[in-house]
Design a protein around this motif. Structure first.
Motif, PDB file in Angstrom:
ATOM      1  N   ARG A   1      42.947  46.942 -18.520  1.00 22.88           N
ATOM      2  CA  ARG A   1      43.107  46.917 -17.075  1.00 22.88           C
ATOM      3  C   ARG A   1      43.735  45.594 -16.645  1.00 22.88           C
ATOM      4  O   ARG A   1      43.355  44.529 -17.123  1.00 22.88           O
ATOM      5  CB  ARG A   1      41.735  47.078 -16.395  1.00 22.88           C
ATOM      6  N   GLY A   2      44.709  45.660 -15.780  1.00 24.96           N
ATOM      7  CA  GLY A   2      45.398  44.461 -15.320  1.00 24.96           C
ATOM      8  C   GLY A   2      46.696  44.190 -16.041  1.00 24.96           C
ATOM      9  O   GLY A   2      47.504  43.371 -15.589  1.00 24.96           O
ATOM     10  N   ALA A   3      46.890  44.860 -17.155  1.00 23.99           N
ATOM     11  CA  ALA A   3      48.110  44.645 -17.927  1.00 23.99           C
ATOM     12  C   ALA A   3      49.271  45.416 -17.291  1.00 23.99           C
ATOM     13  O   ALA A   3      49.076  46.483 -16.702  1.00 23.99           O
ATOM     14  CB  ALA A   3      47.921  45.094 -19.374  1.00 23.99           C
ATOM     15  N   VAL A   4      50.465  44.866 -17.389  1.00 20.57           N
ATOM     16  CA  VAL A   4      51.676  45.538 -16.926  1.00 20.57           C
ATOM     17  C   VAL A   4      52.520  45.843 -18.145  1.00 20.57           C
ATOM     18  O   VAL A   4      52.947  44.928 -18.858  1.00 20.57           O
ATOM     19  CB  VAL A   4      52.473  44.660 -15.935  1.00 20.57           C
ATOM     20  N   LEU A   5      52.736  47.111 -18.386  1.00 20.57           N
ATOM     21  CA  LEU A   5      53.478  47.522 -19.583  1.00 20.57           C
ATOM     22  C   LEU A   5      54.945  47.695 -19.240  1.00 20.57           C
ATOM     23  O   LEU A   5      55.305  48.400 -18.292  1.00 20.57           O
ATOM     24  CB  LEU A   5      52.910  48.830 -20.133  1.00 20.57           C
ATOM     25  N   GLU A   6      55.795  47.046 -20.019  1.00 23.34           N
ATOM     26  CA  GLU A   6      57.233  47.099 -19.800  1.00 23.34           C
ATOM     27  C   GLU A   6      57.850  48.255 -20.582  1.00 23.34           C
ATOM     28  O   GLU A   6      57.413  48.594 -21.673  1.00 23.34           O
ATOM     29  CB  GLU A   6      57.893  45.784 -20.237  1.00 23.34           C
TER      30      GLU A   6
ATOM     31  N   GLY B   1      56.541  55.451 -15.231  1.00 24.25           N
ATOM     32  CA  GLY B   1      55.494  55.103 -14.286  1.00 24.25           C
ATOM     33  C   GLY B   1      54.251  55.959 -14.409  1.00 24.25           C
ATOM     34  O   GLY B   1      54.189  56.939 -15.145  1.00 24.25           O
ATOM     35  N   ASP B   2      53.237  55.596 -13.624  1.00 18.28           N
ATOM     36  CA  ASP B   2      51.944  56.257 -13.640  1.00 18.28           C
ATOM     37  C   ASP B   2      52.035  57.631 -12.990  1.00 18.28           C
ATOM     38  O   ASP B   2      52.379  57.760 -11.813  1.00 18.28           O
ATOM     39  CB  ASP B   2      50.940  55.380 -12.881  1.00 18.28           C
TER      40      ASP B   2
END
Length: 316
Positions: free
Chosen positions: A271-276, A280-281
């Motif tokens: 949680r909190g991570a941004v995946l490159e 999208g979600d």
């Protein structure tokens, strides 16, 4: 010139025009595949495996054609494995290869006898036959000093293999356009990867290649591959563009939206991570799936667009 002669002349011109158009399409598709996957490099010696079927004849013909104007130098040697099938017309391939002036080698190995001895009558011979052929062709490539081994599998073969692996093997796996052997000594390429089987069939008929039927595996009834082939052909007739879209999917894989933890690190998502680099979600949304094919066959719509640049993607 009488009316009948004029009609015959017009017919001959139309046939020549269509053949030239078809050859351009195949040549462009092969050139694109070679460029996209770096299949052939300067100084390569390409061993073209010639079975006597429409696919391998077309592969050899198009590669010889590309070689004339390619921006790099590479050599071609055609190799046929004579498996000693009863009634095999041994004279056809040597006569054809001599007529077009290409270097070639006929390898004689009684794989037919081995397969018939090991496989019970009525059982599928493909697996053992394929393993035997692979070993012999790898050995031959080493003897000839070949740096690449070219096979005649095309786009439809790759899609058939994808579905066979899904239906019967539980794997999302197809034929790769380029692969390396287990020992790292051989590189196998499939320059027809972007070519449609129906184009190849039309080309082989127009060029009148001396086709040799395979009586060992391809004629066996009720093979799973034939069932899948018929399924894809039915889709192609009923839903134009579907085959093109499916093949495009092989080139647009999103590992984060599949279920293989070896391809995507699901376990360490925090949680909190941004995946490159992933889509999208859509966790709470239904995926928006197009109801019409995303990819259309531009060859049938726009004819040919040549950019004149001298590279494998634009070789005339």
């Amino acid at each position: 010139m009488n009316q009948e002669s004029q009609q015959n002349t017009q017919k001959e011109k139309k046939i020549a025009y269509n053949l030239n158009k078809l050859q351009k399409r195949l040549r462009r598709n092969v050139g694109n595949a070679i460029a996209d996957f770096n299949m052939i490099e300067d100084g390569d010696k390409v061993m073209v495996c010639l079975s006597g079927g429409k696919d391998s004849y077309t592969l050899l013909d198009i590669l010889l054609n590309l070689k004339i104007n390619a921006p790099i130098h590479f050599d071609i040697v055609a190799v046929n494995l004579d498996q000693k099938q009863p009634g095999f017309p041994e004279h056809i391939l040597p006569e054809y290869l001599n007529s077009i002036g290409v270097e070639y080698k006929i390898v004689e190995e009684n794989t037919y006898g081995i397969v018939k001895e090991k496989i019970p009558e009525g059982k599928t011979t493909c697996s053992l036959c394929s393993r035997l052929r692979r070993g012999i062709l790898y050995r031959t490539a080493t003897e000839l000093g070949a740096t690449k081994i070219a096979l005649g599998h095309h786009r439809d073969d790759m899609l058939e293999t994808l579905f066979l692996n899904m239906f019967y093997g539980g794997k999302l796996k197809s034929m790769p356009p380029k692969l390396i052997s287990d020992d790292g000594k051989q590189i196998v390429i499939r320059p027809l990867a972007y070519c449609k089987e129906k184009d190849i069939e039309k080309y082989a008929q127009a060029k009148a290649f001396p086709i040799i039927p395979c009586n060992l595996c391809g004629s066996q009834p009720n093979l799973q591959r034939q069932v899948v082939k018929e399924m894809l052909q039915m889709w192609d007739r009923q839903y134009p563009g579907r085959i093109e879209t499916m093949f495009s999917a092989l080139q647009n894989v999103t590992p984060s939206h599949l279920c293989d933890p070896k391809l995507f690190d699901f376990k360490n998502i925090q949680r909190g991570a941004v995946l490159e680099g992933i889509e999208g979600d859509i966790a709470f949304d239904k995926a928006e799936i197009p109801t019409t094919p995303v990819i259309q066959d531009e060859d049938d719509v726009n004819d040919y667009t040549e950019n004149g640049i001298i590279n494998f993607k634009a070789v005339e």
